[in-house]
Design a protein around this motif. Sequence first.
Motif, PDB file in Angstrom:
ATOM      1  N   PRO A  48      38.734   9.064  -9.059  1.00 30.80           N
ATOM      2  CA  PRO A  48      37.835   9.820  -8.396  1.00 30.80           C
ATOM      3  C   PRO A  48      36.323   9.371  -9.078  1.00 30.80           C
ATOM      4  N   ALA A  49      35.343   9.678  -8.066  1.00 26.05           N
ATOM      5  CA  ALA A  49      34.169   9.248  -8.617  1.00 26.05           C
ATOM      6  C   ALA A  49      33.805  10.109  -9.993  1.00 26.05           C
ATOM      7  N   GLY A  50      33.274   9.460 -10.820  1.00 31.05           N
ATOM      8  CA  GLY A  50      32.707   9.994 -12.272  1.00 31.05           C
ATOM      9  C   GLY A  50      33.812  10.055 -13.186  1.00 31.05           C
ATOM     10  N   ALA A  51      34.985   9.504 -12.719  1.00 26.62           N
ATOM     11  CA  ALA A  51      36.032   9.387 -13.929  1.00 26.62           C
ATOM     12  C   ALA A  51      35.860   8.530 -14.970  1.00 26.62           C
ATOM     13  N   GLU A  52      36.159   9.154 -16.265  1.00 27.76           N
ATOM     14  CA  GLU A  52      35.736   8.446 -17.491  1.00 27.76           C
ATOM     15  C   GLU A  52      36.812   8.719 -18.487  1.00 27.76           C
ATOM     16  N   ALA A  53      37.056   7.422 -19.267  1.00 24.59           N
ATOM     17  CA  ALA A  53      37.677   7.469 -20.334  1.00 24.59           C
ATOM     18  C   ALA A  53      37.180   7.330 -21.586  1.00 24.59           C
ATOM     19  N   TYR A  54      37.006   7.925 -22.655  1.00 24.38           N
ATOM     20  CA  TYR A  54      36.422   7.756 -23.740  1.00 24.38           C
ATOM     21  C   TYR A  54      37.080   7.781 -25.014  1.00 24.38           C
ATOM     22  N   ILE A  55      36.489   7.362 -26.088  1.00 27.11           N
ATOM     23  CA  ILE A  55      36.998   7.909 -27.455  1.00 27.11           C
ATOM     24  C   ILE A  55      36.271   8.781 -28.290  1.00 27.11           C
ATOM     25  N   ILE A  56      36.867   9.975 -28.411  1.00 31.43           N
ATOM     26  CA  ILE A  56      36.301  10.996 -29.101  1.00 31.43           C
ATOM     27  C   ILE A  56      36.013  11.028 -30.432  1.00 31.43           C
ATOM     28  N   SER A  57      37.049  10.387 -31.210  1.00 27.35           N
ATOM     29  CA  SER A  57      37.035  10.192 -32.643  1.00 27.35           C
ATOM     30  C   SER A  57      37.765   8.760 -33.074  1.00 27.35           C
ATOM     31  N   PRO A  58      37.423   8.138 -33.841  1.00 26.71           N
ATOM     32  CA  PRO A  58      36.223   8.014 -34.570  1.00 26.71           C
ATOM     33  C   PRO A  58      34.685   7.551 -33.875  1.00 26.71           C
ATOM     34  N   ALA A  59      33.760   7.841 -34.321  1.00 24.60           N
ATOM     35  CA  ALA A  59      32.420   7.224 -33.662  1.00 24.60           C
ATOM     36  C   ALA A  59      32.178   5.942 -33.887  1.00 24.60           C
ATOM     37  N   ASP A  60      31.595   5.450 -33.085  1.00 22.15           N
ATOM     38  CA  ASP A  60      31.002   3.930 -33.023  1.00 22.15           C
ATOM     39  C   ASP A  60      30.331   3.653 -34.160  1.00 22.15           C
ATOM     40  N   GLY A  61      30.652   2.663 -35.020  1.00 23.49           N
ATOM     41  CA  GLY A  61      29.899   2.521 -36.071  1.00 23.49           C
ATOM     42  C   GLY A  61      30.334   3.007 -37.469  1.00 23.49           C
ATOM     43  N   ALA A  62      31.371   3.995 -37.331  1.00 26.61           N
ATOM     44  CA  ALA A  62      32.000   4.896 -38.536  1.00 26.61           C
ATOM     45  C   ALA A  62      32.587   4.033 -39.550  1.00 26.61           C
ATOM     46  N   THR A  63      32.643   4.575 -40.748  1.00 26.31           N
ATOM     47  CA  THR A  63      33.476   3.853 -41.732  1.00 26.31           C
ATOM     48  C   THR A  63      34.679   4.586 -42.155  1.00 26.31           C
ATOM     49  N   VAL A  64      35.721   4.410 -41.998  1.00 25.95           N
ATOM     50  CA  VAL A  64      37.090   5.037 -42.021  1.00 25.95           C
ATOM     51  C   VAL A  64      37.970   4.707 -43.356  1.00 25.95           C
ATOM     52  N   LYS A  65      39.020   5.318 -43.472  1.00 24.58           N
ATOM     53  CA  LYS A  65      40.212   5.020 -44.465  1.00 24.58           C
ATOM     54  C   LYS A  65      41.342   4.994 -43.431  1.00 24.58           C
ATOM     55  N   SER A  66      42.375   3.927 -43.626  1.00 27.94           N
ATOM     56  CA  SER A  66      43.400   3.957 -42.914  1.00 27.94           C
ATOM     57  C   SER A  66      44.416   4.817 -43.721  1.00 27.94           C
ATOM     58  N   PRO A  67      45.461   5.385 -42.799  1.00 23.10           N
ATOM     59  CA  PRO A  67      45.511   5.107 -41.363  1.00 23.10           C
ATOM     60  C   PRO A  67      44.340   5.977 -40.410  1.00 23.10           C
ATOM     61  N   VAL A  68      43.786   5.367 -39.417  1.00 21.04           N
ATOM     62  CA  VAL A  68      42.893   5.966 -38.555  1.00 21.04           C
ATOM     63  C   VAL A  68      43.413   6.863 -37.518  1.00 21.04           C
ATOM     64  N   THR A  69      43.009   8.185 -37.453  1.00 24.09           N
ATOM     65  CA  THR A  69      43.348   9.143 -36.156  1.00 24.09           C
ATOM     66  C   THR A  69      42.286   8.652 -35.069  1.00 24.09           C
ATOM     67  N   VAL A  70      42.733   8.375 -34.016  1.00 22.80           N
ATOM     68  CA  VAL A  70      42.033   8.089 -32.676  1.00 22.80           C
ATOM     69  C   VAL A  70      42.400   9.092 -31.669  1.00 22.80           C
ATOM     70  N   LEU A  71      41.337  10.078 -31.367  1.00 22.98           N
ATOM     71  CA  LEU A  71      41.278  10.948 -30.372  1.00 22.98           C
ATOM     72  C   LEU A  71      40.783  10.394 -28.982  1.00 22.98           C
ATOM     73  N   PHE A  72      41.771  10.719 -27.770  1.00 20.05           N
ATOM     74  CA  PHE A  72      41.121   9.867 -26.641  1.00 20.05           C
ATOM     75  C   PHE A  72      40.648  11.064 -25.804  1.00 20.05           C
ATOM     76  N   GLY A  73      39.586  10.571 -25.064  1.00 22.67           N
ATOM     77  CA  GLY A  73      39.121  11.721 -23.814  1.00 22.67           C
ATOM     78  C   GLY A  73      39.184  11.245 -22.711  1.00 22.67           C
ATOM     79  N   LEU A  74      39.146  12.122 -21.608  1.00 28.69           N
ATOM     80  CA  LEU A  74      39.394  11.689 -20.166  1.00 28.69           C
ATOM     81  C   LEU A  74      38.670  12.877 -19.586  1.00 28.69           C
ATOM     82  N   LYS A  75      37.900  12.468 -18.475  1.00 34.42           N
ATOM     83  CA  LYS A  75      37.129  13.282 -17.513  1.00 34.42           C
ATOM     84  C   LYS A  75      37.334  12.750 -15.993  1.00 34.42           C
ATOM     85  N   GLY A  76      37.814  13.590 -15.258  1.00 30.04           N
ATOM     86  CA  GLY A  76      37.879  13.464 -13.981  1.00 30.04           C
ATOM     87  C   GLY A  76      38.987  13.079 -13.505  1.00 30.04           C
TER      88      GLY A  76
END
Length: 154
Positions: free
Chosen positions: A39-67
């Motif tokens: 659909p118009a406006g559909a979007e996939a995105y990463i909720i977490s971690p943020a772009d540029g973040a410094t993290v420790k492993s293991p890394v939890t990645v949260l997925f976002g999806l719109k539309g």
Amino acid sequence: MRITQSATIRSATLAAALMLAGASFAMPVQAEEAASPWPAGAEAYIISPADGATVKSPVTVLFGLKGLGVAPAGVEKAKTGHHHLLIDTDLPKGDELNDPLPADAHHIHFGGGQTQTTVELTPGKHTLQLIMGDAGHVPHNPPLASKKITITVE
């Protein structure tokens, strides 16, 4: 777009004439006739971690999806798909978009409809990106993908 009968007849006549002349002819596809898988406006995105973040492993990645909706692999349902996490690799291009995404250390499949994961990453910089796949793990063309983010693992 509205096509009149006379325009259709003229196009058919031109196509026949070109074929008889030995020329290859293909009717152009109008943009509004091409069906988008999303659909118009559909979007996939990463909720977490943020772009540029410094993290420790293991890394939890949260997925976002719109539309649009999430459906497990193997389920054919319009306007749905499932996530694939790309780690330290680029989006598929060209003919690669016609094939199922590989399943390896750089292409993690979430065919159960999962919307998060925890991954072990070595220390250093890594890129993460989501791409949606259809029931058979094939990305759509054009692909529905998140922005590529870069994280640093300590």
